[in-house]
Design an enzyme around this catalytic site. Structure first.
Site, PDB file in Angstrom:
ATOM      1  N   GLU A  22       0.826  -1.200   0.000  1.00  0.00           N
ATOM      2  CA  GLU A  22       0.000   0.000   0.000  1.00  0.00           C
ATOM      3  C   GLU A  22       0.865   1.258   0.000  1.00  0.00           C
ATOM      4  OE1 GLU A  22      -4.095  -0.456   1.500  1.00  0.00           O
ATOM      5  OE2 GLU A  22      -3.392   0.831   3.105  1.00  0.00           O
ATOM      6  N   CYS A  65      -8.340  -2.337   3.357  1.00  0.00           N
ATOM      7  CA  CYS A  65      -8.251  -3.573   4.140  1.00  0.00           C
ATOM      8  C   CYS A  65      -9.498  -3.883   4.957  1.00  0.00           C
ATOM      9  CB  CYS A  65      -7.015  -3.574   5.035  1.00  0.00           C
ATOM     10  SG  CYS A  65      -6.729  -2.020   5.856  1.00  0.00           S
ATOM     11  N   LYS A 124     -15.443 -10.120   7.275  1.00  0.00           N
ATOM     12  CA  LYS A 124     -14.472 -11.027   6.644  1.00  0.00           C
ATOM     13  C   LYS A 124     -15.161 -12.291   6.149  1.00  0.00           C
ATOM     14  CE  LYS A 124     -10.613  -8.801   7.078  1.00  0.00           C
ATOM     15  NZ  LYS A 124      -9.952  -8.295   5.883  1.00  0.00           N
ATOM     16  N   GLU A 173     -16.079 -11.204   2.879  1.00  0.00           N
ATOM     17  CA  GLU A 173     -14.917 -10.927   2.021  1.00  0.00           C
ATOM     18  C   GLU A 173     -14.323 -12.205   1.425  1.00  0.00           C
ATOM     19  OE1 GLU A 173     -11.254  -8.076   2.809  1.00  0.00           O
ATOM     20  OE2 GLU A 173     -10.746 -10.107   3.432  1.00  0.00           O
TER      21      GLU A 173
END
Lengths: 154, 567
Positions: B283, B303, B363, B366
């Site tokens: 990043e 993130c 998550k 994700e």
């Protein structure tokens, strides 16, 4: 329904309101035009007003007066407030439902001509039992007079 | 009497208590050491006054909800009279009358405020029959599970979703006894603008909204001899898991957790902070590249999966501003999968499955995204939350408090302090600043920590020197704060080069998969994170020897971009 036309209509309604954009008033105006609140109007309003879809749905379902399903051309509201009730408003309701093939669950005819519903009080107790058709008041009704009225509406 | 030392006082159960700017009597009462029950009051949310459990009785017998009554000097109230006892019991009884009471099979069993209050007030019998139609449950989301039969209409979730997260996926619908909390048009929650942050489940006092339980398939894999199960532990988990085992708040239990995972059958255990080091490197490189070559700024971090989803739904115009980096979990997952592929031997190699242990419910969403696949299957096979891990440990019968700590496995066993602090708001920024400042950062770790990156303000602003210019950085947590920032940027009011966004207020330490923290435990957890940073001998992601070895080995050439970026 043509969404483009709907959106144009909603734009006009929103623009006619003050800068505070009161949601209830906007929903009322939409219902005034379409006789109910079309599903597509919610998505468009949510985006336009920056208010979540769930919030608008919340408001629309809170008030008895808003309808999420299409209503008939003639909306017949039978008053079932205390005064009308004791002067036999229910037989009028039953007669109208029977005549139009409606029930407590189904209150709009398939041809979208009539909607029959009850209201708690129209504030015209002196004229009991009373009903309204598209906000026009019909006093001192009986089941027979109500059926007759249906004929006149056609 | 009421103005001792010019201070304002009120009488609570016959004792004087100072009024020190509290906005309601409830806060004054709690300050006086009385745990008045509430189901719908959180100081971080607007006051709703619906549950009526916090009622108190005034001098003239008037009953008022203490959460929505401001304190006045000279006020006299009682918190525990026969009338109030009866009143509270009745409220509870009515709530329970319309509540699914299958407590033993409920996910919130022993962690339910309604259950706790029913116990506390000795409710033994419910005289009323349930009257509402028992709605269907909503299993559509990968992150949360909704069971309207357990809803008490306190609206905590509604206010959390709209006031803190600016999402508004759920709201009240209908009125009176028909009122329910639901999505617009009763859509399955997965089809709404829900971002999977899970904060509604975290704040729900009952089991009406719970975090999706994914332990079944995980246990299956753990018991399958043909599967090599590899765990990776996200930074914020280590300072929160202890809460579930009566270990002092904020204690770093990483070592114990590693041992527990091994005992339960995990073949290897790694630290997601190592993946975070890769994220910092990638990043920061992306950031520097954009700065040098006139790329699109500000660069938003990518993130946080709930933020990513929020941006995807509400701000598609920001697509090019958002970093192309995968999250630390996905980066480390890709590396583990790639290494497993390279090392495959024999005719029937064991299948490697990566398990993320995370503070996060988003998550769970994700890992199923199309961008997060490795050769046609999810890079990370399962995500379980801190609370799910605690449940696993209990199910396995491990006495967590007695477990001796062990170290994580090599080769991904080294993480920099910069990678670890990812778990707290400002951590990503602090790590990236360390990278951007390069080797000189090593001597300025303390200075950087005082630039404003730390702390729990919803919006933090930092300026750091970079070559000839000064870089402007914003750090936000809570999606409402993020939305306000985006509006300010888009209207030209504010200018930033780099923006860190975490969906949960306070960052991952306050994630919805953690033991519940609203208004407490955040500072202790943050301290735990910063302590881990202080104790680590590598402070800069770029100096992590594991990262070094990876870039010259497994990630050499275009592999780094291929494995570590989603676009």
């Amino acid at each position: 329904m043509d969404n483009k036309e709907l959106y144009q209509q909603i734009d006009e309604i929103i623009n006619a309101q003050s800068s505070e954009k009161p949601i209830v008033a906007i929903l009322q105006d939409i219902q005034e035009v379409y006789r109910y609140l079309p599903r597509e109007a919610f998505d468009y309003l949510s985006e336009k007003l920056g208010v979540s879809l769930a919030k608008i749905y919340s408001i629309a379902t809170f008030y008895e007066n808003f309808s999420l399903s299409p209503k008939g051309k003639y909306v017949i509201k039978i008053c079932d407030g205390t005064a009308c009730h004791v002067r036999k408003s229910i037989p009028i309701l039953d007669a109208l439902r029977k005549e139009l093939g409606l029930s407590g669950e189904k209150n709009t005819t398939d041809d979208l001509m009539y909607t029959v519903e009850t209201v708690s009080c129209l504030g015209a107790c002196g004229l009991a039992p009373v009903l309204t058709v598209n906000d026009k008041v019909y006093p001192a009704m009986t089941p027979e007079k109500a059926i007759e009225l249906l004929g006149e509406l056609k | 009497m009421n103005t001792m030392n010019n201070k304002k006082f009120m009488m609570i159960d016959g004792l004087p208590v100072a009024i020190e700017g509290e906005k309601n009597i409830l806060d004054v009462i709690r300050k006086a050491g009385i745990d008045l029950p509430t189901l719908c009051y959180y100081s971080a949310l607007s006051t709703y006054g619906a549950c009526r459990m916090c009622v108190v009785e005034g001098k003239h017998g008037e009953i008022m909800a203490s959460c929505s009554t401001p304190p006045r000097s000279g006020m006299e109230i009682k918190t525990n009279t026969p009338r109030l006892q009866k009143y509270r019991k009745m409220v509870l009884e009515l709530m329970l009358a319309d509540h699914c009471r299958d407590c033993t099979t409920c996910d919130k069993n022993f962690d339910c405020k309604l259950q706790e209050l029913a116990q506390r007030f000795g409710l033994k019998k419910v005289r009323f029959e349930p009257y509402s139609i028992w709605d269907k449950t909503d299993n559509s989301s990968l992150a949360i599970f909704r069971d309207p039969n357990k809803c008490i209409i306190c609206g905590d979730c509604v206010r959390m979703c709209s006031e803190i997260q600016n999402v508004g996926a759920i709201d009240f619908a209908h009125r009176g006894s028909k009122m329910e909390v639901t999505t617009a048009f009763n859509m399955p929650i997965a089809e709404t603008n829900c971002v999977n942050c899970g904060q509604c489940a975290a704040i729900c006092p009952t089991g009406a909204i719970t975090v999706k339980n994914d332990l079944g398939p995980l246990w299956e894999d753990l018991h399958d001899p043909n599967v090599r199960v590899v765990a990776q532990i996200a930074p914020a988990v280590r300072v929160a898991l202890g809460d579930e085992f009566d270990i002092p708040r904020g204690t770093n239990v990483m070592g114990k957790m590693v041992t527990a995972l091994r005992r339960m059958g995990f073949d290897e255990v790694y630290d997601t902070a190592t993946g975070a080091d890769l994220t910092v490197i990638e990043e920061a490189r992306e950031f520097i590249d954009r700065l040098e070559n006139g790329g699109k700024l500000p660069l938003f971090t990518s993130c946080c999966p709930a933020w990513f989803r929020y941006a995807e739904i509400n701000h598609p115009e920001l697509y090019d501003n958002i970093s192309s980096c995968k999250s630390p979990i996905e980066m480390l997952g890709s590396v583990i999968k790639e290494r497993a592929k390279q090392q495959e031997t024999g005719k029937k190699p064991k299948k490697t499955k990566v398990v993320a242990i995370a503070p996060c419910t988003a998550k769970k969403f994700e890992i199923k995204r199309d961008e997060m696949q490795y050769e046609g299957e999810p890079t990370v096979a399962h995500t379980i939350t801190t609370i799910e891990l605690a449940n696993m440990i209990r199910e396995a019968g491990l006495r967590f408090e007695d477990i001796l700590p062990e170290a994580v496995d090599m080769p991904y066993g080294i993480a920099s302090g910069a990678g670890i602090i990812f778990g707290v708001t400002g951590g990503v920024t602090e790590a990236v600043i360390r990278y951007v400042l390069g080797s000189s950062a090593r001597d300025h770790i303390a200075d950087i920590s005082f630039t404003g990156v730390r702390g729990f303000d919803g919006l933090k602003e930092v300026k750091i020197p970079y070559k000839e210019q000064e870089l402007s950085i914003a750090i936000v947590s809570g999606l409402k704060n993020a939305e306000n920032l985006i509006q300010a940027i888009q209207s030209g009011e504010a200018h930033y080069d780099f923006v860190e966004v975490m969906a949960c207020e306070g960052g991952c330490i306050a994630g919805a998969g953690q033991p519940f923290v609203l208004g407490r435990a955040k500072p202790e957890r943050a301290d735990g994170m910063y302590e881990a940073d202080r104790l680590s001998n590598v402070k800069l992601s770029a100096e992590n020897p594991v990262a070094d070895a990876l870039y010259t080995g497994l990630l050499a050439g275009d592999k780094a971009h291929h494995l570590l970026h989603y676009k």
